[in-house]
Design a protein around this motif. Structure first.
Motif, short mmCIF file in Angstrom:
data_model
loop_
_atom_site.label_atom_id
_atom_site.label_comp_id
_atom_site.label_asym_id
_atom_site.label_seq_id
_atom_site.Cartn_x
_atom_site.Cartn_y
_atom_site.Cartn_z
N ARG A 34 25.31 58.95 -15.21
CA ARG A 34 25.34 57.62 -15.82
C ARG A 34 26.69 56.95 -15.63
O ARG A 34 26.77 55.73 -15.54
CB ARG A 34 24.99 57.73 -17.30
N ARG A 44 16.05 54.29 -12.70
CA ARG A 44 14.77 54.45 -13.39
C ARG A 44 15.10 54.75 -14.84
O ARG A 44 15.89 55.64 -15.12
CB ARG A 44 13.96 55.60 -12.79
N THR A 45 14.52 54.01 -15.75
CA THR A 45 14.78 54.24 -17.17
C THR A 45 13.94 55.41 -17.65
O THR A 45 13.02 55.86 -16.96
CB THR A 45 14.45 52.99 -18.01
N PHE A 73 20.20 47.62 -21.55
CA PHE A 73 19.81 48.97 -21.96
C PHE A 73 21.03 49.75 -22.41
O PHE A 73 22.14 49.52 -21.94
CB PHE A 73 19.18 49.73 -20.77
N LYS A 75 23.16 53.14 -22.19
CA LYS A 75 23.37 54.06 -21.07
C LYS A 75 22.49 55.31 -21.20
O LYS A 75 22.05 55.87 -20.21
CB LYS A 75 24.83 54.48 -20.96
N ALA A 77 19.53 55.43 -22.06
CA ALA A 77 18.16 55.12 -21.68
C ALA A 77 17.94 55.17 -20.18
O ALA A 77 16.82 55.00 -19.71
CB ALA A 77 17.76 53.74 -22.20
N ILE A 78 18.99 55.44 -19.40
CA ILE A 78 18.86 55.54 -17.96
C ILE A 78 18.47 56.97 -17.63
O ILE A 78 19.20 57.92 -17.92
CB ILE A 78 20.18 55.15 -17.24
#
Length: 163
Positions: A34, A44-45, A73, A75, A77-78
């Motif tokens: 990240r 892609r989340t 978003f 971080k 959530a990545i």
């Protein structure tokens, strides 16, 4: 206490140590991934949405999900940072052909069965292939089956004359 009594506890503590160690290692790899995000990279989340990174802040990421659609978003959530080739293949359907020298698998099996000339020169066999099944009409009826069918009442479609 003997060593044999303590052995199961030692094994259990060792297994717990190994599990927490591998979980910490995975967590550190995710944080590094990240932190390596840059504007322009595909992501892609964790919810499965694909987007392009527009801006990276300390705890948040601004992504471009389409024309005129910008989303903010966290971080965390990545789910994954994708390579350019992988992102283009998934989102745009663009295949990057690096393996042009390798054999290509055909769409049909005609090329696997032999050359087309040998199939055209071979005489056509019009004989039916016997698969071992027999028609019910060809077999003689069993007497026990006939007696059973005679004993059973015949079904009608609801119109009975006895009322």
């Amino acid at each position: 206490m003997s060593l044999l009594t303590l052995l199961p506890f030692i094994v259990l503590i060792g297994a717990m140590f190994l599990m927490t160690r591998s979980a910490k290692k995975k967590q550190q790899q995710a944080v590094e991934m990240r932190n390596q995000m840059q504007p322009g990279s595909g992501i892609r989340t964790i919810g499965g949405m694909y987007a392009t990174v527009k801006e990276v802040n300390e705890d948040t990421v601004l992504v471009d999900a389409g024309p005129g659609v910008e989303l903010l978003f966290a971080k965390n959530a990545i789910g994954a940072v994708l390579t350019d080739d992988e992102y283009n293949r998934i989102v745009h359907g663009i295949e990057h052909d690096l393996k042009s020298d390798t054999d290509i698998v055909p769409d049909d099996a005609s090329s696997l069965t032999g050359s087309d000339d040998s199939a055209a020169d071979a005489p056509a066999d019009d004989k039916a292939v016997d698969l071992g099944k027999k028609d019910v009409a060809d077999e003689p009826a069993d007497e026990a089956t006939e007696a059973k069918t005679d004993a059973e009442p015949k079904k009608t479609d609801g119109d009975s004359e006895a009322k």
